[in-house]
Design a protein around this motif. Sequence first.
Motif, PDB file in Angstrom:
ATOM      1  N   ARG A  82      18.597  59.376 -33.793  1.00 31.98           N
ATOM      2  CA  ARG A  82      19.089  60.663 -33.257  1.00 31.98           C
ATOM      3  C   ARG A  82      18.739  61.819 -34.180  1.00 31.98           C
ATOM      4  NH1 ARG A  82      23.933  59.375 -33.188  1.00 31.98           N
ATOM      5  NH2 ARG A  82      24.884  60.661 -34.807  1.00 31.98           N
ATOM      6  N   PHE A  83      18.927  61.621 -35.469  1.00 31.50           N
ATOM      7  CA  PHE A  83      18.615  62.698 -36.421  1.00 31.50           C
ATOM      8  C   PHE A  83      17.106  62.960 -36.497  1.00 31.50           C
ATOM      9  CE2 PHE A  83      22.794  61.324 -38.404  1.00 31.50           C
ATOM     10  CZ  PHE A  83      23.477  62.460 -37.974  1.00 31.50           C
ATOM     11  N   LEU A  84      16.306  61.907 -36.396  1.00 29.90           N
ATOM     12  CA  LEU A  84      14.861  62.093 -36.391  1.00 29.90           C
ATOM     13  C   LEU A  84      14.422  62.937 -35.201  1.00 29.90           C
ATOM     14  CD1 LEU A  84      13.622  58.539 -37.474  1.00 29.90           C
ATOM     15  CD2 LEU A  84      13.003  60.691 -38.596  1.00 29.90           C
ATOM     16  N   LYS A  85      15.007  62.678 -34.036  1.00 35.03           N
ATOM     17  CA  LYS A  85      14.654  63.456 -32.844  1.00 35.03           C
ATOM     18  C   LYS A  85      14.984  64.931 -33.040  1.00 35.03           C
ATOM     19  CE  LYS A  85      14.975  59.839 -29.321  1.00 35.03           C
ATOM     20  NZ  LYS A  85      15.721  59.345 -28.132  1.00 35.03           N
ATOM     21  N   VAL A  87      14.729  66.625 -35.653  1.00 33.75           N
ATOM     22  CA  VAL A  87      13.742  67.297 -36.512  1.00 33.75           C
ATOM     23  C   VAL A  87      12.331  67.130 -35.956  1.00 33.75           C
ATOM     24  CG1 VAL A  87      15.203  67.054 -38.542  1.00 33.75           C
ATOM     25  CG2 VAL A  87      13.460  65.315 -38.074  1.00 33.75           C
ATOM     26  N   GLY A  88      12.267  66.681 -34.707  1.00 36.44           N
ATOM     27  CA  GLY A  88      10.975  66.628 -34.035  1.00 36.44           C
ATOM     28  C   GLY A  88      10.167  65.369 -34.262  1.00 36.44           C
ATOM     29  N   VAL A  89      10.828  64.276 -34.636  1.00 36.37           N
ATOM     30  CA  VAL A  89      10.126  63.016 -34.881  1.00 36.37           C
ATOM     31  C   VAL A  89      10.676  61.950 -33.929  1.00 36.37           C
ATOM     32  CG1 VAL A  89       9.612  61.188 -36.538  1.00 36.37           C
ATOM     33  CG2 VAL A  89       9.724  63.563 -37.303  1.00 36.37           C
ATOM     34  N   SER A  90       9.796  61.371 -33.124  1.00 35.67           N
ATOM     35  CA  SER A  90      10.195  60.337 -32.171  1.00 35.67           C
ATOM     36  C   SER A  90       9.865  58.955 -32.720  1.00 35.67           C
ATOM     37  CB  SER A  90       9.467  60.537 -30.840  1.00 35.67           C
ATOM     38  OG  SER A  90       8.077  60.311 -30.998  1.00 35.67           O
ATOM     39  N   LEU A  91      10.378  57.925 -32.051  1.00 36.46           N
ATOM     40  CA  LEU A  91      10.045  56.565 -32.451  1.00 36.46           C
ATOM     41  C   LEU A  91       8.558  56.301 -32.256  1.00 36.46           C
ATOM     42  CD1 LEU A  91      13.054  54.411 -31.172  1.00 36.46           C
ATOM     43  CD2 LEU A  91      12.629  55.314 -33.462  1.00 36.46           C
ATOM     44  N   ASP A  92       7.965  56.920 -31.245  1.00 39.21           N
ATOM     45  CA  ASP A  92       6.520  56.786 -31.050  1.00 39.21           C
ATOM     46  C   ASP A  92       5.759  57.371 -32.238  1.00 39.21           C
ATOM     47  OD1 ASP A  92       6.843  55.528 -28.620  1.00 39.21           O
ATOM     48  OD2 ASP A  92       6.645  57.371 -27.444  1.00 39.21           O
ATOM     49  N   ASP A  93       6.281  58.462 -32.801  1.00 37.21           N
ATOM     50  CA  ASP A  93       5.660  59.038 -34.009  1.00 37.21           C
ATOM     51  C   ASP A  93       5.755  58.052 -35.171  1.00 37.21           C
ATOM     52  OD1 ASP A  93       5.022  61.488 -32.770  1.00 37.21           O
ATOM     53  OD2 ASP A  93       7.044  62.261 -33.159  1.00 37.21           O
ATOM     54  N   ILE A  94       6.937  57.434 -35.330  1.00 38.55           N
ATOM     55  CA  ILE A  94       7.130  56.471 -36.417  1.00 38.55           C
ATOM     56  C   ILE A  94       6.184  55.284 -36.257  1.00 38.55           C
ATOM     57  CG2 ILE A  94       8.780  54.935 -37.560  1.00 38.55           C
ATOM     58  CD1 ILE A  94       9.334  57.901 -37.974  1.00 38.55           C
ATOM     59  N   ASP A  95       5.920  54.905 -35.001  1.00 37.14           N
ATOM     60  CA  ASP A  95       5.013  53.787 -34.745  1.00 37.14           C
ATOM     61  C   ASP A  95       3.608  54.059 -35.272  1.00 37.14           C
ATOM     62  OD1 ASP A  95       7.046  52.437 -33.483  1.00 37.14           O
ATOM     63  OD2 ASP A  95       6.377  52.893 -31.446  1.00 37.14           O
ATOM     64  N   LYS A  96       3.262  55.323 -35.441  1.00 36.15           N
ATOM     65  CA  LYS A  96       1.923  55.675 -35.923  1.00 36.15           C
ATOM     66  C   LYS A  96       1.767  55.428 -37.420  1.00 36.15           C
ATOM     67  CE  LYS A  96       1.517  59.282 -32.396  1.00 36.15           C
ATOM     68  NZ  LYS A  96       1.473  60.756 -32.153  1.00 36.15           N
ATOM     69  N   ALA A 166      21.169  73.259 -37.061  1.00 28.10           N
ATOM     70  CA  ALA A 166      21.078  73.991 -35.793  1.00 28.10           C
ATOM     71  C   ALA A 166      21.448  73.109 -34.598  1.00 28.10           C
ATOM     72  CB  ALA A 166      19.667  74.543 -35.617  1.00 28.10           C
ATOM     73  N   GLU A 167      21.248  71.782 -34.736  1.00 22.96           N
ATOM     74  CA  GLU A 167      21.500  70.864 -33.621  1.00 22.96           C
ATOM     75  C   GLU A 167      22.837  70.134 -33.743  1.00 22.96           C
ATOM     76  OE1 GLU A 167      19.565  70.397 -30.955  1.00 22.96           O
ATOM     77  OE2 GLU A 167      18.133  71.907 -31.631  1.00 22.96           O
ATOM     78  N   LYS A 168      23.664  70.534 -34.699  1.00 21.08           N
ATOM     79  CA  LYS A 168      24.944  69.844 -34.901  1.00 21.08           C
ATOM     80  C   LYS A 168      25.818  69.929 -33.661  1.00 21.08           C
ATOM     81  CE  LYS A 168      26.809  71.636 -38.574  1.00 21.08           C
ATOM     82  NZ  LYS A 168      27.751  71.787 -39.716  1.00 21.08           N
ATOM     83  N   LEU A 181      17.604  61.479 -46.601  1.00 23.56           N
ATOM     84  CA  LEU A 181      16.356  61.284 -47.334  1.00 23.56           C
ATOM     85  C   LEU A 181      15.391  60.372 -46.578  1.00 23.56           C
ATOM     86  CD1 LEU A 181      17.672  60.968 -50.989  1.00 23.56           C
ATOM     87  CD2 LEU A 181      16.291  62.824 -50.037  1.00 23.56           C
ATOM     88  N   THR A 182      15.913  59.407 -45.831  1.00 18.93           N
ATOM     89  CA  THR A 182      15.057  58.552 -45.013  1.00 18.93           C
ATOM     90  C   THR A 182      14.363  59.373 -43.938  1.00 18.93           C
ATOM     91  OG1 THR A 182      16.541  56.660 -45.393  1.00 18.93           O
ATOM     92  CG2 THR A 182      14.999  56.506 -43.542  1.00 18.93           C
ATOM     93  N   VAL A 183      15.130  60.235 -43.266  1.00 18.06           N
ATOM     94  CA  VAL A 183      14.554  61.129 -42.255  1.00 18.06           C
ATOM     95  C   VAL A 183      13.504  62.034 -42.893  1.00 18.06           C
ATOM     96  CG1 VAL A 183      15.067  63.059 -40.697  1.00 18.06           C
ATOM     97  CG2 VAL A 183      16.584  61.064 -40.762  1.00 18.06           C
ATOM     98  N   LEU A 184      13.847  62.587 -44.045  1.00 15.06           N
ATOM     99  CA  LEU A 184      12.933  63.482 -44.755  1.00 15.06           C
ATOM    100  C   LEU A 184      11.646  62.750 -45.143  1.00 15.06           C
ATOM    101  CD1 LEU A 184      12.379  66.201 -46.164  1.00 15.06           C
ATOM    102  CD2 LEU A 184      13.598  65.319 -48.162  1.00 15.06           C
ATOM    103  N   ALA A 185      11.774  61.562 -45.705  1.00 20.16           N
ATOM    104  CA  ALA A 185      10.598  60.812 -46.161  1.00 20.16           C
ATOM    105  C   ALA A 185       9.665  60.492 -45.004  1.00 20.16           C
ATOM    106  CB  ALA A 185      11.046  59.526 -46.855  1.00 20.16           C
ATOM    107  N   LEU A 186      10.226  60.034 -43.894  1.00 20.10           N
ATOM    108  CA  LEU A 186       9.384  59.675 -42.754  1.00 20.10           C
ATOM    109  C   LEU A 186       8.640  60.892 -42.208  1.00 20.10           C
ATOM    110  CD1 LEU A 186      11.795  57.194 -40.950  1.00 20.10           C
ATOM    111  CD2 LEU A 186       9.709  56.627 -42.206  1.00 20.10           C
ATOM    112  N   LYS A 187       9.320  62.032 -42.177  1.00 22.06           N
ATOM    113  CA  LYS A 187       8.648  63.240 -41.700  1.00 22.06           C
ATOM    114  C   LYS A 187       7.564  63.677 -42.679  1.00 22.06           C
ATOM    115  CE  LYS A 187       9.269  67.614 -39.399  1.00 22.06           C
ATOM    116  NZ  LYS A 187      10.199  68.502 -38.668  1.00 22.06           N
ATOM    117  N   VAL A 188       7.846  63.571 -43.974  1.00 19.10           N
ATOM    118  CA  VAL A 188       6.844  63.929 -44.985  1.00 19.10           C
ATOM    119  C   VAL A 188       5.617  63.034 -44.853  1.00 19.10           C
ATOM    120  CG1 VAL A 188       6.330  63.878 -47.454  1.00 19.10           C
ATOM    121  CG2 VAL A 188       8.451  64.934 -46.653  1.00 19.10           C
TER     122      VAL A 188
END
Length: 368
Positions: A82-85, A87-96, A166-168, A181-188
């Motif tokens: 939910r938090f990844l979504k 910040v604009g990151v989907s599970l499909d993005d993580i799959d990449k 903003a999405e709280k 930090l996990t969300v941050l790392a994956l986006k980085v």
Amino acid sequence: MFGFVRLSYCQWRWIRGTLNMAFLHDYVGVRAFSKLSQADVDQQYEEAVQTLNCLQSNAATLQRVRQDRGMLLSQNVPSTERFLKRVGVSLDDIDKLCVIHIAGTKGKGSTCAFIESILREHGYRTGFYSSPHLVAVRERIRINGQPIPKEDFTKHFWDVYNNLVAEKESEDDMPAYFKFLTVLALKVFLREEVDVAVLEVGIGGEYDCTNIVRKPVVCGVTTLDLDHTSVLGKTIESIAWQKAGIMKPGVPIFTVDQQLRPAMSVLIERAKEKKCRLFVVPPLESYGWGTQPLQLGLAGSVQYGNASLALQLSQYWISSQLKESSTNIRSASTPSSSYEGLKVAAPFTLSDVELCGLKSAVWPGRSQ
């Protein structure tokens, strides 16, 4: 007459890296800091760290986790998604991301450090997410072996933090420290377009935030023992069950020879349940070293098992990227133990690149 100097592979890589860093400092460093002074960068970074520290779980929260262990832990992965979504990151993005996922009790960080060093020596652009940090939180998110610079950490931090705020949906609808930090790392890692992301599990595996990864290339489990018993359970069986939670269908998993027999039994059963192949790594001494001595950058014989695990995981990952037949993992005969059908991955002759990767691995503060 000029004589030729023979350089080892490690020396050649060091000289090339030094020249590259000097060029980048002159060309990129001046450009990056042309708008902000170092004092401004330091101040903004400290503000980001102070804000991050406010996300630390307090004593009451930790006690609630211990009391309602099952229910709260099971929400870790869905809430991370939910938090990844947000910040604009989907599970499909993580799959990449091409992920190597590591769980265990002892040696997770050391194994990851070996893997990252080996793959970087092979010329791959690496991302490495680990915990805890020794001095600065930036150490947890590394690109090509280096903690991300203060300026980059600050930029990525506020991008993620402001989007989450903003999405709280309620006042306390923010991820805790490690989850943030996990969300941050994956986006980085996605933004940096790393070739490989080496992810170290935080606590456990089944319900760990890093288990948001659905399609790792390969997984590893280091030595298992009793740890975080208030969260993971008080028996080695329950802890092994949690650690084995990173297993995914069809994704091979490598482990060291577990000294606690119940732990290995659980790993075998979980591998059957998850429909993945489990391999035990061979002794480090069984690999082909050529004329080179066995030399590791991390001190202690305890690192031998971690290094062998790192070699097997690195080799499999590279084979998968080269489109080789990753379904045919080289294995030796069944080990002389009561674990019927459990295969031992075959040792192989190490290249100069792998020898250098093992030798140049750095993981400060461990066994020092």
